[in-house]
Design a protein around this motif. Structure first.
Motif, PDB file in Angstrom:
ATOM      1  N   VAL A 145       0.829  -1.200   0.000  1.00 25.50           N
ATOM      2  CA  VAL A 145       0.000   0.000   0.000  1.00 25.50           C
ATOM      3  C   VAL A 145       0.865   1.252   0.000  1.00 25.50           C
ATOM      4  O   VAL A 145       0.503   2.268  -0.618  1.00 25.50           O
ATOM      5  N   ARG A 146       2.024   1.215   0.631  1.00 30.56           N
ATOM      6  CA  ARG A 146       2.898   2.388   0.623  1.00 30.56           C
ATOM      7  C   ARG A 146       3.480   2.638  -0.766  1.00 30.56           C
ATOM      8  O   ARG A 146       3.602   3.786  -1.195  1.00 30.56           O
ATOM      9  N   ARG A 147       3.838   1.567  -1.456  1.00 29.96           N
ATOM     10  CA  ARG A 147       4.427   1.737  -2.789  1.00 29.96           C
ATOM     11  C   ARG A 147       3.413   2.249  -3.810  1.00 29.96           C
ATOM     12  O   ARG A 147       3.768   2.970  -4.743  1.00 29.96           O
ATOM     13  N   ASP A 148       2.145   1.863  -3.661  1.00 29.85           N
ATOM     14  CA  ASP A 148       1.123   2.234  -4.654  1.00 29.85           C
ATOM     15  C   ASP A 148      -0.229   2.423  -3.961  1.00 29.85           C
ATOM     16  O   ASP A 148      -1.116   1.584  -4.074  1.00 29.85           O
ATOM     17  N   PRO A 149      -0.390   3.521  -3.219  1.00 28.75           N
ATOM     18  CA  PRO A 149      -1.650   3.724  -2.497  1.00 28.75           C
ATOM     19  C   PRO A 149      -2.873   3.710  -3.407  1.00 28.75           C
ATOM     20  O   PRO A 149      -3.887   3.078  -3.090  1.00 28.75           O
ATOM     21  N   ALA A 150      -2.798   4.391  -4.544  1.00 31.06           N
ATOM     22  CA  ALA A 150      -3.953   4.458  -5.443  1.00 31.06           C
ATOM     23  C   ALA A 150      -4.288   3.079  -5.998  1.00 31.06           C
ATOM     24  O   ALA A 150      -5.469   2.716  -6.117  1.00 31.06           O
ATOM     25  N   GLY A 151      -3.290   2.304  -6.341  1.00 29.05           N
ATOM     26  CA  GLY A 151      -3.541   0.964  -6.849  1.00 29.05           C
ATOM     27  C   GLY A 151      -4.129   0.050  -5.793  1.00 29.05           C
ATOM     28  O   GLY A 151      -4.981  -0.788  -6.094  1.00 29.05           O
ATOM     29  N   TYR A 152      -3.683   0.220  -4.546  1.00 27.17           N
ATOM     30  CA  TYR A 152      -4.175  -0.626  -3.461  1.00 27.17           C
ATOM     31  C   TYR A 152      -5.651  -0.374  -3.187  1.00 27.17           C
ATOM     32  O   TYR A 152      -6.353  -1.241  -2.651  1.00 27.17           O
ATOM     33  N   ALA A 153      -6.138   0.801  -3.565  1.00 30.11           N
ATOM     34  CA  ALA A 153      -7.551   1.129  -3.342  1.00 30.11           C
ATOM     35  C   ALA A 153      -8.480   0.143  -4.031  1.00 30.11           C
ATOM     36  O   ALA A 153      -9.647  -0.003  -3.630  1.00 30.11           O
ATOM     37  N   ALA A 154      -7.991  -0.576  -5.043  1.00 26.86           N
ATOM     38  CA  ALA A 154      -8.832  -1.556  -5.743  1.00 26.86           C
ATOM     39  C   ALA A 154      -9.308  -2.647  -4.793  1.00 26.86           C
ATOM     40  O   ALA A 154     -10.421  -3.169  -4.944  1.00 26.86           O
ATOM     41  N   HIS A 155      -8.484  -3.013  -3.820  1.00 26.02           N
ATOM     42  CA  HIS A 155      -8.898  -4.034  -2.850  1.00 26.02           C
ATOM     43  C   HIS A 155     -10.091  -3.546  -2.027  1.00 26.02           C
ATOM     44  O   HIS A 155     -10.970  -4.339  -1.671  1.00 26.02           O
ATOM     45  N   LEU A 156     -10.113  -2.262  -1.732  1.00 25.64           N
ATOM     46  CA  LEU A 156     -11.215  -1.709  -0.946  1.00 25.64           C
ATOM     47  C   LEU A 156     -12.483  -1.594  -1.778  1.00 25.64           C
ATOM     48  O   LEU A 156     -13.589  -1.809  -1.264  1.00 25.64           O
ATOM     49  N   ARG A 157     -12.340  -1.264  -3.058  1.00 27.31           N
ATOM     50  CA  ARG A 157     -13.525  -1.149  -3.916  1.00 27.31           C
ATOM     51  C   ARG A 157     -14.287  -2.472  -3.992  1.00 27.31           C
ATOM     52  O   ARG A 157     -15.515  -2.476  -4.111  1.00 27.31           O
ATOM     53  N   ARG A 158     -13.576  -3.571  -3.931  1.00 27.48           N
ATOM     54  CA  ARG A 158     -14.240  -4.877  -4.009  1.00 27.48           C
ATOM     55  C   ARG A 158     -15.140  -5.144  -2.816  1.00 27.48           C
ATOM     56  O   ARG A 158     -15.988  -6.030  -2.860  1.00 27.48           O
ATOM     57  N   MET A 159     -14.953  -4.396  -1.750  1.00 26.25           N
ATOM     58  CA  MET A 159     -15.783  -4.582  -0.571  1.00 26.25           C
ATOM     59  C   MET A 159     -17.159  -3.957  -0.731  1.00 26.25           C
ATOM     60  O   MET A 159     -18.125  -4.420  -0.120  1.00 26.25           O
ATOM     61  N   LEU A 160     -17.278  -2.907  -1.525  1.00 26.20           N
ATOM     62  CA  LEU A 160     -18.504  -2.107  -1.553  1.00 26.20           C
ATOM     63  C   LEU A 160     -19.756  -2.900  -1.936  1.00 26.20           C
ATOM     64  O   LEU A 160     -20.802  -2.740  -1.290  1.00 26.20           O
ATOM     65  N   PRO A 161     -19.706  -3.786  -2.939  1.00 28.69           N
ATOM     66  CA  PRO A 161     -20.931  -4.540  -3.268  1.00 28.69           C
ATOM     67  C   PRO A 161     -21.343  -5.537  -2.185  1.00 28.69           C
ATOM     68  O   PRO A 161     -22.469  -6.057  -2.243  1.00 28.69           O
ATOM     69  N   ARG A 162     -20.478  -5.791  -1.229  1.00 30.73           N
ATOM     70  CA  ARG A 162     -20.779  -6.789  -0.205  1.00 30.73           C
ATOM     71  C   ARG A 162     -21.422  -6.185   1.047  1.00 30.73           C
ATOM     72  O   ARG A 162     -21.619  -6.879   2.034  1.00 30.73           O
ATOM     73  N   PHE A 163     -21.737  -4.901   0.999  1.00 31.13           N
ATOM     74  CA  PHE A 163     -22.420  -4.276   2.124  1.00 31.13           C
ATOM     75  C   PHE A 163     -23.931  -4.396   1.973  1.00 31.13           C
ATOM     76  O   PHE A 163     -24.494  -4.167   0.909  1.00 31.13           O
ATOM     77  N   ASP A 164     -24.585  -4.753   3.051  1.00 31.68           N
ATOM     78  CA  ASP A 164     -26.035  -4.694   3.183  1.00 31.68           C
ATOM     79  C   ASP A 164     -26.310  -3.730   4.318  1.00 31.68           C
ATOM     80  O   ASP A 164     -26.261  -4.102   5.483  1.00 31.68           O
ATOM     81  N   GLY A 165     -26.550  -2.468   3.973  1.00 31.78           N
ATOM     82  CA  GLY A 165     -26.589  -1.434   5.007  1.00 31.78           C
ATOM     83  C   GLY A 165     -25.203  -1.278   5.593  1.00 31.78           C
ATOM     84  O   GLY A 165     -24.239  -1.027   4.870  1.00 31.78           O
ATOM     85  N   LYS A 166     -25.080  -1.464   6.894  1.00 34.09           N
ATOM     86  CA  LYS A 166     -23.778  -1.373   7.553  1.00 34.09           C
ATOM     87  C   LYS A 166     -23.172  -2.738   7.850  1.00 34.09           C
ATOM     88  O   LYS A 166     -22.159  -2.836   8.550  1.00 34.09           O
ATOM     89  N   VAL A 167     -23.786  -3.776   7.312  1.00 31.09           N
ATOM     90  CA  VAL A 167     -23.281  -5.135   7.521  1.00 31.09           C
ATOM     91  C   VAL A 167     -22.451  -5.542   6.305  1.00 31.09           C
ATOM     92  O   VAL A 167     -22.912  -5.476   5.164  1.00 31.09           O
TER      93      VAL A 167
END
Length: 244
Positions: free
Chosen positions: A75-97
């Motif tokens: 994440v330190r070497r490529d913060p913007a690229g590492y953000a892709a791992h976080l984007r994959r989380m978004l469809p898995r939210f049901d409200g705050k779960v």
């Protein structure tokens, strides 16, 4: 060399801990311990994991620590690229779960908003230098795991009264500044780092700042069993460090 630290509290990943640094020179000194916010992220597991946790192999703590170090440098070497791992989380939210395949779902405090905020923060960051893995800092982190794990503790200060600075000076000398993150809960390396970056429920995002602070040049990591949450990992950062 040496210095002082401010230790600011313990949060949950299942549980995160953050130590905010103070720059200083001279001999190591103890600094005040301040209470920190404990958010709910991953604390309230709901549902039942489909796999049998009791049938898993015992954790390879050394391997987990090395993987956390590698993820931190990724994440330190490529913060913007590492953000892709976080984007994959978004469809898995049901409200705050947050739904996690094969694992208990997690009830978060802020929900996907915290993930989106973390993604934006990573995209604004410039790449920075990788951290050198320090055997001395890792030994200091391991001391704290051995101290807090058996008693189910959540403190930066050890049962012997030691601070992160004091423990680090057992195995070398640090200078400029240092800080400490602590993560609790049965999570693989990438999840440990991602949740530290998201910092759900922690207003100042201090854990993220520790991971992405360009002044850190050295890191030590150690993991081990924790009486209450099964696993804890300690990450110590220093601007300068010389192993003995």
């Amino acid at each position: 060399m040496g210095g002082r630290v401010w230790v600011v509290g313990v949060a949950m990943l299942l549980a995160l801990g953050v130590c905010h640094p103070e720059r200083s020179e001279g001999s190591a000194a103890q600094a005040p311990m301040l209470a920190g916010k404990i958010p709910r992220f991953a604390r309230d597991d709901i549902g039942v994991a489909r796999d049998d946790v009791s049938a898993k192999r015992p954790p390879d703590w050394l391997r987990l620590a090395r993987e956390i170090h590698a993820e931190t440098n990724a994440v330190r070497r490529d913060p913007a690229g590492y953000a892709a791992h976080l984007r994959r989380m978004l469809p898995r939210f049901d409200g705050k779960v947050l739904e996690r395949p094969g694992r208990p779902h997690l009830r978060t405090e802020e929900g996907p908003d915290a993930v989106r905020e973390a993604i934006a923060a990573l995209e604004r960051r410039q790449p920075m230098g990788a951290l050198h893995l320090s055997m001395g800092l890792s030994a200091a982190a391991a001391d704290h795991v051995r101290d807090q794990g058996p008693v189910g503790g959540f403190e930066h200060r050890g049962t012997d009264g030691s601070s992160p600075a004091g423990r680090s000076n057992r195995y070398g000398r640090w200078g400029g500044a240092m800080a400490e993150n602590i993560a609790y809960g049965d999570n693989p390396a990438r999840e440990v780092v991602i949740q530290l970056i998201i910092d759900d429920g922690v207003g100042d995002r201090g854990h993220r700042d520790n991971i992405l602070d360009p002044k850190w040049k050295f890191e030590g990591v150690a993991c081990g069993p924790h009486q209450e949450y099964g696993q804890m990992c300690v990450m110590d950062y220093a601007a300068r460090y010389t192993d003995r």
